[in-house]
Scaffold this motif. Sequence first.
Motif, PDB file in Angstrom:
ATOM      1  N   ILE A  18       9.332   0.876  18.799  1.00 31.17           N
ATOM      2  CA  ILE A  18      10.130   0.065  18.212  1.00 31.17           C
ATOM      3  C   ILE A  18       9.765  -0.914  16.941  1.00 31.17           C
ATOM      4  CG2 ILE A  18      11.804  -1.737  18.577  1.00 31.17           C
ATOM      5  CD1 ILE A  18      12.341  -0.716  21.422  1.00 31.17           C
ATOM      6  N   ALA A  19       8.671  -1.348  17.026  1.00 28.55           N
ATOM      7  CA  ALA A  19       7.997  -2.041  15.892  1.00 28.55           C
ATOM      8  C   ALA A  19       8.059  -0.958  14.783  1.00 28.55           C
ATOM      9  CB  ALA A  19       6.868  -2.858  16.071  1.00 28.55           C
ATOM     10  N   VAL A  20       7.521  -0.013  14.761  1.00 27.95           N
ATOM     11  CA  VAL A  20       7.243   0.870  13.803  1.00 27.95           C
ATOM     12  C   VAL A  20       8.448   1.228  13.087  1.00 27.95           C
ATOM     13  CG1 VAL A  20       6.477   3.377  13.265  1.00 27.95           C
ATOM     14  CG2 VAL A  20       5.010   2.057  14.570  1.00 27.95           C
ATOM     15  N   MET A  21       9.487   1.678  14.176  1.00 25.56           N
ATOM     16  CA  MET A  21      10.756   2.018  13.746  1.00 25.56           C
ATOM     17  C   MET A  21      11.526   0.819  12.907  1.00 25.56           C
ATOM     18  SD  MET A  21      12.306   3.678  17.004  1.00 25.56           S
ATOM     19  CE  MET A  21      13.971   4.279  16.082  1.00 25.56           C
ATOM     20  N   LEU A  22      11.258  -0.356  13.152  1.00 25.75           N
ATOM     21  CA  LEU A  22      11.930  -1.319  12.529  1.00 25.75           C
ATOM     22  C   LEU A  22      11.334  -1.858  11.276  1.00 25.75           C
ATOM     23  CD1 LEU A  22      13.158  -3.535  15.539  1.00 25.75           C
ATOM     24  CD2 LEU A  22      14.639  -2.091  14.051  1.00 25.75           C
ATOM     25  N   PHE A  23      10.112  -1.675  11.091  1.00 27.50           N
ATOM     26  CA  PHE A  23       9.440  -2.166  10.128  1.00 27.50           C
ATOM     27  C   PHE A  23       8.451  -1.155   9.196  1.00 27.50           C
ATOM     28  CE2 PHE A  23       9.936  -5.685  12.976  1.00 27.50           C
ATOM     29  CZ  PHE A  23      10.374  -6.602  11.948  1.00 27.50           C
ATOM     30  N   CYS A  24       8.815   0.092   9.439  1.00 26.43           N
ATOM     31  CA  CYS A  24       8.236   1.141   8.583  1.00 26.43           C
ATOM     32  C   CYS A  24       8.786   1.123   7.132  1.00 26.43           C
ATOM     33  CB  CYS A  24       8.340   2.483   9.222  1.00 26.43           C
ATOM     34  SG  CYS A  24      10.253   3.322   9.565  1.00 26.43           S
ATOM     35  N   TYR A  25       9.871   0.577   6.978  1.00 31.55           N
ATOM     36  CA  TYR A  25      10.750   0.437   5.746  1.00 31.55           C
ATOM     37  C   TYR A  25       9.615  -0.258   4.770  1.00 31.55           C
ATOM     38  CZ  TYR A  25      12.008  -4.558   5.804  1.00 31.55           C
ATOM     39  OH  TYR A  25      11.905  -5.967   5.864  1.00 31.55           O
ATOM     40  N   LEU A  26       8.679  -1.146   5.327  1.00 30.87           N
ATOM     41  CA  LEU A  26       7.697  -1.735   4.358  1.00 30.87           C
ATOM     42  C   LEU A  26       6.663  -0.833   4.153  1.00 30.87           C
ATOM     43  CD1 LEU A  26       7.358  -5.248   6.582  1.00 30.87           C
ATOM     44  CD2 LEU A  26       8.106  -5.062   4.215  1.00 30.87           C
ATOM     45  N   HIS A  27       6.702   0.329   4.549  1.00 28.65           N
ATOM     46  CA  HIS A  27       5.432   1.109   4.233  1.00 28.65           C
ATOM     47  C   HIS A  27       5.846   2.480   3.268  1.00 28.65           C
ATOM     48  CE1 HIS A  27       4.255  -0.827   8.380  1.00 28.65           C
ATOM     49  NE2 HIS A  27       3.829  -1.543   7.305  1.00 28.65           N
ATOM     50  N   ARG A  28       7.044   2.355   2.866  1.00 30.74           N
ATOM     51  CA  ARG A  28       7.322   3.643   2.138  1.00 30.74           C
ATOM     52  C   ARG A  28       7.924   2.964   0.563  1.00 30.74           C
ATOM     53  NH1 ARG A  28      10.189   7.176   6.613  1.00 30.74           N
ATOM     54  NH2 ARG A  28      11.129   5.271   7.134  1.00 30.74           N
ATOM     55  N   LYS A  29       7.528   3.649  -0.492  1.00 34.04           N
ATOM     56  CA  LYS A  29       8.118   2.838  -1.580  1.00 34.04           C
ATOM     57  C   LYS A  29       9.533   3.258  -1.894  1.00 34.04           C
ATOM     58  CE  LYS A  29       3.757   3.558  -4.388  1.00 34.04           C
ATOM     59  NZ  LYS A  29       3.272   2.066  -4.410  1.00 34.04           N
ATOM     60  N   ARG A  30       9.997   4.451  -1.294  1.00 26.27           N
ATOM     61  CA  ARG A  30      11.400   4.734  -1.342  1.00 26.27           C
ATOM     62  C   ARG A  30      12.396   3.661  -0.586  1.00 26.27           C
ATOM     63  NH1 ARG A  30      12.408  10.693  -0.270  1.00 26.27           N
ATOM     64  NH2 ARG A  30      14.387  10.075  -0.518  1.00 26.27           N
ATOM     65  N   SER A  31      11.877   3.439   0.661  1.00 33.74           N
ATOM     66  CA  SER A  31      12.697   2.373   1.274  1.00 33.74           C
ATOM     67  C   SER A  31      12.450   1.052   1.014  1.00 33.74           C
ATOM     68  CB  SER A  31      12.407   2.543   2.856  1.00 33.74           C
ATOM     69  OG  SER A  31      10.819   2.342   3.255  1.00 33.74           O
ATOM     70  N   VAL A  32      11.385   0.605   0.547  1.00 35.06           N
ATOM     71  CA  VAL A  32      11.387  -0.639  -0.269  1.00 35.06           C
ATOM     72  C   VAL A  32      12.214  -0.827  -1.171  1.00 35.06           C
ATOM     73  CG1 VAL A  32       9.766  -2.269  -1.554  1.00 35.06           C
ATOM     74  CG2 VAL A  32       9.058  -0.915   0.664  1.00 35.06           C
ATOM     75  N   ASP A  33      12.429   0.455  -2.016  1.00 34.35           N
ATOM     76  CA  ASP A  33      13.275   0.192  -3.157  1.00 34.35           C
ATOM     77  C   ASP A  33      14.431   0.001  -2.703  1.00 34.35           C
ATOM     78  OD1 ASP A  33      11.434   0.650  -5.082  1.00 34.35           O
ATOM     79  OD2 ASP A  33      11.972   2.614  -5.350  1.00 34.35           O
ATOM     80  N   LEU A  34      14.919   0.570  -1.786  1.00 36.19           N
ATOM     81  CA  LEU A  34      16.451   0.204  -1.158  1.00 36.19           C
ATOM     82  C   LEU A  34      16.509  -1.164  -0.453  1.00 36.19           C
ATOM     83  CD1 LEU A  34      19.176   1.204  -0.209  1.00 36.19           C
ATOM     84  CD2 LEU A  34      18.328   1.864   1.780  1.00 36.19           C
TER      85      LEU A  34
END
Lengths: 640, 299
Positions: free
Chosen positions: A90-106
């Motif tokens: 669950i931690a990976v699902m919720l916070f993986c956005y920090l680890h991808r440039k594209r999702s960080v952009d969003l």
Amino acid sequence: MTSTIFLTDGWREFKVTFWMALKKIRGMIALLMLLMFIGFPMIIMIMMSNVVNNTQQVFTVDTLNSAYTDGVSLMLIFVMMLLLIFTVVIAVMLFCYLHRKRSVDLFHSLPIRRTPMLLGRYFAGLTALFAPILLNFIIVSIIGLSYRIDMQYSFSFVGGKMLWCMLMIAAALTFSVFMAVCTGTSFDMVISILGVNAAYPLLIYVSSVFASHLLPGLKIALTPKTTVLTAFSPFAAGFLPLFYPFGRNGDLTGGVSAGFLIWWILCTLILLGASIFLCRRRKSECAESNFAFPIPKIIIRFMVTAVSGIGFGVLLLMATGMPVSFFIGVISGSLAAHIVVEAVYSRGFQQMRKSFAWYGVFAASFLLFYGVLATGFFGYDTRVPNAAEVEKIEVTAPNSRAENQFYSANENEHFRKIGELSPSIKDKENIGKVLNIHRTFTEDNRKTFFPYALKGREYENFVLTYHLKNGGVVKRSYSYTYNNSAEDAAQRRSDEMIEQITQIDEYHKTASILFYLEPEYIDSLNISMISKNEEAKEIPVVLNRNEKTELLEALRKDCLNGTVNCAFNPYRNEENFMNIVFRYADPVTLKDGELKTLLGGYSGKINIRGTNNFALYSNAVNTKAVIDKYGWCKSGSTAK
Amino acid sequence: MIEVRNLTKKFNSVNALDGISFSIGSGSLFGLVGSNGAGKSTFLRTLAGIYEPDGGEILVDGKTPFENSDVKSKLFFISDYPYFLPQATLNDMADFYIRIYPNWSKKRYEELCRLFPISAKDKISNMSKGMQRQAALICALAAQPDYLLLDEIFDGLDPVMRQLLKRIVSGEVAQRDMTVIVASHNLRELEDFCDHIGLFHKGGVVFERDLDELKLGINKVQAVLKPTPDIREFAPLDIVKMENRGSLVNLVVRGSKEEILNKINSLHPIFVEILPLTLEEVFISEMEVAGYDIDNILN
């Protein structure tokens, strides 16, 4: 055209993030609920039904309570394992956005600030983990009630376990979030979580073993419930204590100390605060790089290097008994671990040469640690308190004392342990005697063996615990062979000191159950005649009160003479001896006397467990005289 | 109004933005051009509040966008590789944005869905690159932001979609006074779309101008002259560039058409013609005058 009010409020931003995150992981919540139901309430239901339907066994309220408690305790291991796995997922699902440039952009371009974004996701994660816990524990409580388990007991026991699970899962999730913020990729996040949680307890453990092998008087006894062992490893802290005997009846903490719980409440809050602080300072461009903040990587690499080095060294030392193999182990283990960790984190060997500066930090720290221990740890090796400071000395010498425990026999206490034999010296003169023996030993040791070297072998531990008048405690532990089989000079000295202390009368009086027994506590006895050439004969004997009194007096005298072995291990290298085995009354109603004093004036009924056999050697004249007087061995069984 | 003052952004030791300063007025269509690594995307991400500046400041209506949801609610950023929630459809994304952007218009969303030929019920991850950009654009325009930031938006769009995009965005600018900043390494894409252009190179802004002003002040002349005159004979014309191919002379000259024709005619040409300059030619000319190797900047 644009609203300046909308979403400027942190609470609104939090709510939006919370619901979005919860929606994202709703499938995981359902899956966790299902798996937990299968592995917990369903199994408890089957176990309880099995107990009730088992016609071979007469079941009582105690049997049901016991089956229920044991079932919950056992299945909690599975529940915690499942929850910890889901925590990482669950931690990976919720916070993986920090680890991808594209999702960080969003996500970082959205009109939601980082703090509500992090907290919204964090609380969604907590909700996702807490909801299945709550639901399944409620079902388990209802199952308990349906099987007539006492409602108060069921709710307090199950409720306690549930709160404990919730605390440890909150700690594990917060730790995972902290790592998510510190790392640049989800892979680094997961290996860092695993790395710290495995490396930290192992590091504490191997360091304590290493220090105990090197510094005289030091013996760090760690159990899975020792707070420091898992202080920075929430996954291990949540899991390891489950393998330790569980406290029952109203034990809300799973047997861990209050300090353990307070630490994890504080640690969770500190980690959450640190995660928010770092998240606000985290550079978005760190996504897809190894680490957003370098400190965790440095700490993890140091821990893994240290645990592998010291661990491998200790392993080789134990296997070979040669101190030199310890150093070979430290160098090879730490070097290999450093290279592997660096290669994993840097995805290759490009940074390897530069990283050896950090290996140097480990090497220097290890040498410092070794040096401090080998030179007595700032006087730890010779520190013996003054007689005027000491109130009591507790002496723990396995195999040279009786091992007796006392449990409550009251119905509502379910065999709660209320005390045990604890040999101690309180007499002023005896205290002075022990201190002198101990002081002479430490000073001789320093003269002869300083700087200290690693001991190849460790035997049993002999522990002297000084309880000081100011409330302080000084504890020293020495290796002890108890059968004088020591091979090296240092061990022989240690054995000599211990022998001198255990010969003090006061030690015997507090080390043997014989000095605590009242005639009423003995139900009956068996006398075993053990001979080298003949088969052992066992004679059951029933005594009246006077006979019991007389026998106890005689045994006590012989115990002080050293002709009765009242220790846990009664066998000596004698060809013929007699063994007296007591059957204690069950339960025992406590009378005013030594045992009641030992148990702090406990007024209920108790059960005596542990040592009940006493070996009489050929020169145990007082006891043999009583046996001969009543002819117990001649006539066989004597009923009065 | 966007104001950029001495803005600096570093990635380790590399200056992605090196103390740039300029401003973008409201309601303009501002094109950012430059080669790969010039700092266009970094500028857009800083403007979108994704990156925190390492120095200087960037202000949107007088406020910094970093960690400012008030400012960010007026901005919509479409990155060069737009990100969508895993397994999301366009409708899911609309459902996501509707809770976040204050001016989200359901009506506008439905209109845009009809205009662009993509299904709102299909998973976006299964769509082509061009369709994904269309999906991002639908969401961006339905959010009705005051500032629309587009990074390489034309990549993957077919010519019809490019024109549609230009038409819709221009319409929004005209109707709602929306400011659009679009980054591209392709000057030709921006020529008929932007009214302002900024040229980025190695983290700096080489220049920033109004496009009409830029085009009107410079002309390309083709003339056949016998004998071929020396460059000095064109004085007092402001010659930016001169190329000779036999008797054919190609000139890039600053000044009005009348002034240039009068001067050339005075040299009795066999043939003379004034041609429109493409934006790329204007840039090449300007950059060469400024002493930059334009091929290196634009390629």
